[in-house]
Write a protein that holds these residues in place. Structure first.
Motif, mmCIF file in Angstrom:
data_model
loop_
_atom_site.group_PDB
_atom_site.id
_atom_site.type_symbol
_atom_site.label_atom_id
_atom_site.label_comp_id
_atom_site.label_asym_id
_atom_site.label_seq_id
_atom_site.Cartn_x
_atom_site.Cartn_y
_atom_site.Cartn_z
ATOM 1 N N UNK A 1 -3.291 -4.509 10.901
ATOM 2 C CA UNK A 1 -2.019 -4.185 10.234
ATOM 3 C C UNK A 1 -2.013 -4.739 8.821
ATOM 4 N N UNK A 2 -2.480 -5.965 8.687
ATOM 5 C CA UNK A 2 -2.529 -6.582 7.359
ATOM 6 C C UNK A 2 -3.463 -5.811 6.436
ATOM 7 N N UNK A 3 -4.612 -5.393 6.955
ATOM 8 C CA UNK A 3 -5.553 -4.652 6.121
ATOM 9 C C UNK A 3 -4.931 -3.337 5.643
ATOM 10 N N UNK A 4 -4.259 -2.624 6.524
ATOM 11 C CA UNK A 4 -3.609 -1.374 6.119
ATOM 12 C C UNK A 4 -2.564 -1.652 5.053
ATOM 13 N N UNK A 5 -1.789 -2.700 5.248
ATOM 14 C CA UNK A 5 -0.742 -3.073 4.300
ATOM 15 C C UNK A 5 -1.322 -3.401 2.917
ATOM 16 N N UNK A 6 -2.544 -3.949 2.897
ATOM 17 C CA UNK A 6 -3.193 -4.316 1.631
ATOM 18 C C UNK A 6 -4.005 -3.172 1.032
ATOM 19 N N UNK A 7 -4.532 -2.297 1.882
ATOM 20 C CA UNK A 7 -5.399 -1.205 1.421
ATOM 21 C C UNK A 7 -4.598 -0.064 0.811
ATOM 22 N N UNK A 8 -3.503 0.336 1.449
ATOM 23 C CA UNK A 8 -2.749 1.508 1.030
ATOM 24 C C UNK A 8 -2.266 1.425 -0.420
ATOM 25 N N UNK A 9 -1.770 0.268 -0.911
ATOM 26 C CA UNK A 9 -1.323 0.241 -2.304
ATOM 27 C C UNK A 9 -2.412 0.497 -3.339
ATOM 28 N N UNK A 10 -3.678 0.451 -2.934
ATOM 29 C CA UNK A 10 -4.773 0.663 -3.889
ATOM 30 C C UNK A 10 -5.202 2.122 -3.971
ATOM 31 N N UNK A 11 -4.575 2.981 -3.185
ATOM 32 C CA UNK A 11 -5.023 4.363 -3.111
ATOM 33 C C UNK A 11 -4.374 5.249 -4.164
ATOM 34 N N UNK A 12 -5.161 6.207 -4.632
ATOM 35 C CA UNK A 12 -4.681 7.338 -5.452
ATOM 36 C C UNK A 12 -4.046 6.865 -6.763
ATOM 37 N N UNK A 13 -4.591 5.802 -7.332
ATOM 38 C CA UNK A 13 -4.079 5.293 -8.595
ATOM 39 C C UNK A 13 -4.697 6.048 -9.769
#
Length: 385
Positions: A373-385
């Motif tokens: 859950x933590x990894x998803x929470x940290x990974x998603x904000x880095x997408x599609x920038x």
């Protein structure tokens, strides 16, 4: 009482009785479990005839079960005082028999185990809870797989406002582990809550998330396909056959035919945990121009030596092509005590020797949903920038 009121009760009486057949009208004192008061959490179970009652929680070591204390009413109680904000699961063991908490309506399934669950609130777990923000839509969809010769189910998250807009969105393909299915990221992973909250906070771009069933021998989650109700087995015969990876383009095609998506590599991401991380590694390596964002959460790395598939062959050469195609993010995360830690360390050595750029996150803990859950929470904000 008026005659009409009496008739009304006579007519509705059977319906009320059936609807509330499990309610207790005895007037006995209600048992609260779990009883959460800040960091102190008390569990209670009424079992006056039991000789022993233990508490088993996912925050405990396997051999570190708590023995309960029984009061004069036959209520066993357990108290924990040091749980950090997160989602937890637990069970009682009553005279050697595992049972869920009858006073806790909130349960979750992990593989074939059903456990009671609760949330300790705090900044670290706030994105796992439903907040007063716009919400996306979650749907269960069936697609036809010609390669696997069956209709298969996947879960789709569309962001808030999708239905009312004409906008096209990027897509994250989010894959589960060996013990999961197309429901796992939604139930145990809290994916929709995480997405809703990150989008509302402006930390993540609105995106569509596709969560397929990674076991090609199962068309859908247990009890949700024509196989009916069967004994759930975590180790299915399709694992390490390459079938999931070889037929993944059917999922992409279904998504792009049925949803408004931006259909290019810079707007596609793939990520997964454990077996899903293994799938993400090999799908992206075999399709080096398809995904610009790759996330490996506690990933398995190499198939067993007796498992042969062209999907798994010539990995170094495929990684070299992937490197040359200039992806935007290759993200690896694992816990320090994860049983796959050494395998991931070996994979990182390979990438380092190739000058293959990646981001690495090392967390506390092991092969757990707390980490994923933590990894998803940290990974998603880095997408599609």
């Amino acid at each position: 009482m008026k005659i009409t009121s009496i008739l009304y009760l006579l007519l509705l009486g059977p319906l009320i009785g059936n609807a509330q057949e499990n309610l207790d009208f005895s007037g006995n004192k209600t048992i609260v479990s779990p009883d959460i008061n800040g960091k102190q959490i008390t569990f209670r179970l009424l079992a006056p005839e039991a000789k022993t009652v233990k508490l088993e929680g996912n925050w405990m070591k396997t051999d570190d079960l708590n023995f309960g204390i029984k009061d004069s009413r036959g209520v066993w109680s357990f108290t924990n005082q040091d749980l950090k904000p997160d989602i937890y699961t637990y069970s009682f063991i009553v005279d050697g028999v595992k049972a869920t908490d009858p006073n806790n309506a909130y349960q979750v399934r992990d593989v074939s185990s059903v456990m009671s669950m609760f949330i300790v609130n705090g900044p670290e777990s706030s994105n796992y809870t439903v907040q007063n923000v716009p919400h996306g839509t979650v749907a269960k969809r069936w697609y036809t797989s010609r390669g696997l010769k069956e209709d298969r189910r996947l879960t789709v998250y569309t962001p808030p406002g999708y239905e009312a807009s004409k906008e096209k969105y990027p897509v994250l393909y989010l894959l589960h582990g060996m013990g999961g299915d197309e429901e796992a990221w939604m139930t145990l992973g809290r994916a929709s809550q995480i997405l809703d909250n990150l989008i509302a906070q402006g930390k993540a771009k609105p995106m569509i998330v596709i969560m397929p069933n990674g076991h090609t021998s199962n068309a859908a989650a247990p009890g949700e396909s024509s196989k009916g109700f069967y004994k759930i087995d975590m180790v299915t015969p399709d694992i390490f056959t390459g079938d999931m990876e070889a037929n993944f383009n059917e999922i992409i095609a279904f998504t792009e035919q049925n949803y408004r998506v931006k259909a290019d590599a810079k707007n596609r991401a793939i990520a997964g945990l454990s077996m899903g991380g293994f799938h993400s590694l090999y799908i992206s390596a075999n399709q080096p121009k398809t995904f610009d964002y790759i996330g490996l959460f506690s990933p398995a790395i190499l198939p067993p030596e007796n498992k042969k598939s062209t999907i798994y062959e010539n990995l170094d050469a495929k990684l070299q092509v992937q490197k040359n195609n200039a992806y935007r993010l290759y993200w690896i995360a694992i816990g320090k005590t994860d049983f796959l830690y050494k395998h991931v360390a070996g994979f990182r050595d390979k990438l380092d020797k190739m000058n293959f750029s990646y981001q690495y996150v090392e967390s506390e803990g092991g092969h757990t949903w707390s980490n994923w859950r933590k990894y998803l929470n940290d990974f998603v904000p880095q997408l599609f920038k």
